[in-house]
Write a protein that holds these residues in place. Structure first.
Motif, short mmCIF file in Angstrom:
data_model
loop_
_atom_site.label_atom_id
_atom_site.label_comp_id
_atom_site.label_asym_id
_atom_site.label_seq_id
_atom_site.Cartn_x
_atom_site.Cartn_y
_atom_site.Cartn_z
N GLN A 94 -63.65 -86.64 19.02
CA GLN A 94 -62.22 -86.43 19.29
C GLN A 94 -62.06 -86.37 20.81
O GLN A 94 -62.70 -85.52 21.45
CB GLN A 94 -61.79 -85.11 18.66
N GLY A 100 -53.69 -80.02 9.69
CA GLY A 100 -54.94 -80.78 9.57
C GLY A 100 -54.76 -82.23 10.02
O GLY A 100 -55.74 -82.95 10.22
N ASN A 111 -67.49 -84.00 15.26
CA ASN A 111 -67.74 -83.55 13.89
C ASN A 111 -68.78 -84.47 13.28
O ASN A 111 -68.82 -85.67 13.58
CB ASN A 111 -66.46 -83.64 13.05
N ASP A 168 -54.46 -89.66 15.57
CA ASP A 168 -53.96 -88.74 14.55
C ASP A 168 -52.72 -88.03 15.12
O ASP A 168 -52.48 -88.07 16.34
CB ASP A 168 -55.08 -87.72 14.26
N TYR A 214 -68.00 -88.21 14.54
CA TYR A 214 -66.55 -88.24 14.81
C TYR A 214 -66.33 -87.66 16.20
O TYR A 214 -66.66 -86.50 16.45
CB TYR A 214 -65.88 -87.38 13.74
N GLY A 218 -63.12 -88.34 9.90
CA GLY A 218 -61.89 -87.59 10.12
C GLY A 218 -60.97 -87.74 8.92
O GLY A 218 -61.01 -88.73 8.20
N ASP A 219 -60.15 -86.74 8.72
CA ASP A 219 -59.09 -86.79 7.71
C ASP A 219 -57.79 -86.56 8.47
O ASP A 219 -57.62 -85.49 9.04
CB ASP A 219 -59.34 -85.68 6.68
N PRO A 220 -56.91 -87.53 8.61
CA PRO A 220 -56.76 -88.76 7.81
C PRO A 220 -57.47 -90.00 8.35
O PRO A 220 -57.39 -91.06 7.71
CB PRO A 220 -55.24 -88.99 7.87
N GLU A 221 -58.17 -89.94 9.48
CA GLU A 221 -58.65 -91.17 10.13
C GLU A 221 -59.53 -92.05 9.24
O GLU A 221 -59.55 -93.27 9.40
CB GLU A 221 -59.42 -90.82 11.41
N ARG A 250 -68.93 -85.85 10.41
CA ARG A 250 -68.21 -86.31 9.21
C ARG A 250 -67.13 -87.29 9.65
O ARG A 250 -66.86 -87.43 10.83
CB ARG A 250 -67.55 -85.12 8.51
N GLU A 265 -63.90 -82.38 20.70
CA GLU A 265 -64.90 -81.91 19.73
C GLU A 265 -65.62 -83.09 19.11
O GLU A 265 -65.16 -84.23 19.18
CB GLU A 265 -64.24 -81.08 18.63
N LYS A 275 -51.21 -84.30 15.00
CA LYS A 275 -51.53 -82.95 14.55
C LYS A 275 -50.30 -82.10 14.20
O LYS A 275 -50.38 -81.22 13.36
CB LYS A 275 -52.27 -82.20 15.68
N1 GLY Z 1 -58.09 -85.37 11.94
C1 GLY Z 1 -58.80 -84.26 12.38
C2 GLY Z 1 -60.10 -84.04 11.74
O1 GLY Z 1 -60.49 -84.69 10.79
O2 GLY Z 1 -60.81 -83.16 12.21
#
Ligand code: GLY
Length: 321
Positions: free
Chosen positions: A163, A114, A177, A100, A161, A181-184, A179, A175, A102
């Protein structure tokens, strides 16, 4: 991660008081400072970047402590990448790695956002990675899922997710998540070849380990068009006109429709994705599509270009020595 001795865990503490927080910053000497909670990717500040020195790191910490707990973490130097996986409670099926971007502006300048865009290579690793890097990241995620089960008595089922920063001593976790990723997500979901319902069914039944999840060996480049002034002073309620996007796919994000027209909000507006045999060709597909999206918008031309990717490769070469 600390409790279960999982590799890639940064030195970190969470603070609610200024004196011990400042002492920890002195002890680590080079830190990242983050509010403990979600900030849309925009709350973290890093020394040598947004924080010029220890004094600035302490001042930012004190400012954040007025609003809530603060995480102080050792600063990692390397290249960032994302690894996402389906998880059925014990087994993981990994997507290809994604990178990504940032920063808001070309050349990785400007404020954090984001995410302005992202790419994958044809295959599971990125051009600056070695096979052993992704194997280590997979092991970290597998170990984390096993530890979650052991700790809570419940297996985590869904999307994980991860990172990571790829440092000279391997991948380190920034980190997790629960969920995509956005945009991944926009890079990897179109690559899935295995039936999506069968995958989700295996996730719920805990049978992912018996099921090969296949991806097409294609490169992808995703780029966001965002409102002028984003992220600090985004131009809201401004019309977006999507013209001929050629072979790209288009994904509407934070926009709304009124009287048959599309308008911006204060966040990322429209993403386009190019998918091809090489990153170079995928980038061209995405960039051509962006040129035909009109409005008070901007985007990063450099994402997925050969020169930016070479910069990433050179950076990792230099760090690995
Ligand atoms: N691309 C960062 C996120 O979705 O947290």
């Amino acid at each position: 991660m600390k409790k279960y001795g999982i590799e890639g865990c940064p030195a970190y503490e969470v603070f609610t008081d200024e004196v011990p927080a400042h002492a920890f910053i002195e002890k680590l000497g080079d830190v990242a400072v983050k509010p403990s909670g979600l900030t849309g990717g925009k709350g973290v500040k890093v020394m040598g970047d947004q924080l010029p020195d220890l004094k600035a790191a302490k001042e930012y910490t004190s400012e954040l402590l007025e609003k809530g707990p603060v995480v102080i973490e050792e600063r990692f130097i390397g290249e960032e990448f994302t690894l996402q996986a389906f998880v059925d409670g014990k087994d993981l099926a990994f997507f290809p790695a994604v990178q990504d971007h940032k920063r808001a502006y070309e050349g990785d300048l400007g404020p954090n956002t984001g995410g302005m865009g992202s790419y994958t290579d044809a295959g599971e690793i990125l051009p600056f990675m070695l096979s052993e890097d992704i194997e280590k990241a997979k092991k970290i995620m597998q170990h984390t899922v096993t530890a979650l089960h052991e700790e809570t008595g419940t297996g985590y089922q869904g999307i994980l997710y991860g990172q990571f920063i790829l440092t000279s001593s391997g991948p380190k976790v920034v980190e997790f998540n629960a969920r995509f990723g956005d945009p991944e997500a926009m890079n990897v979901i179109p690559l899935i070849e295995t039936d999506f319902v069968e995958i989700m069914s295996a996730v719920t039944k805990g049978t992912l380990g018996n099921m090969p999840v296949r991806f097409s060996r294609k490169a992808t480049v995703c780029k966001y068009a965002v409102p002028a002034g984003y992220p600090e002073n985004p131009e809201k309620d401004s019309e977006v006109v999507v013209g001929d996007i050629g072979k790209a796919s288009v994904y509407y994000a934070s926009v709304y429709e009124k009287d048959g027209k599309i308008y911006t909000t204060s966040s990322r507006a429209v993403a386009v994705v190019g998918c091809a045999e090489t990153i170079e060709y995928a980038e061209k597909i995405a960039q051509n599509a962006l040129e035909n999206i009109q409005g008070k918008l901007f985007f990063r031309r450099d994402i997925g270009t050969a020169s930016l990717i070479q910069k990433r490769i050179d950076h990792m070469k230099e760090l690995r020595g």
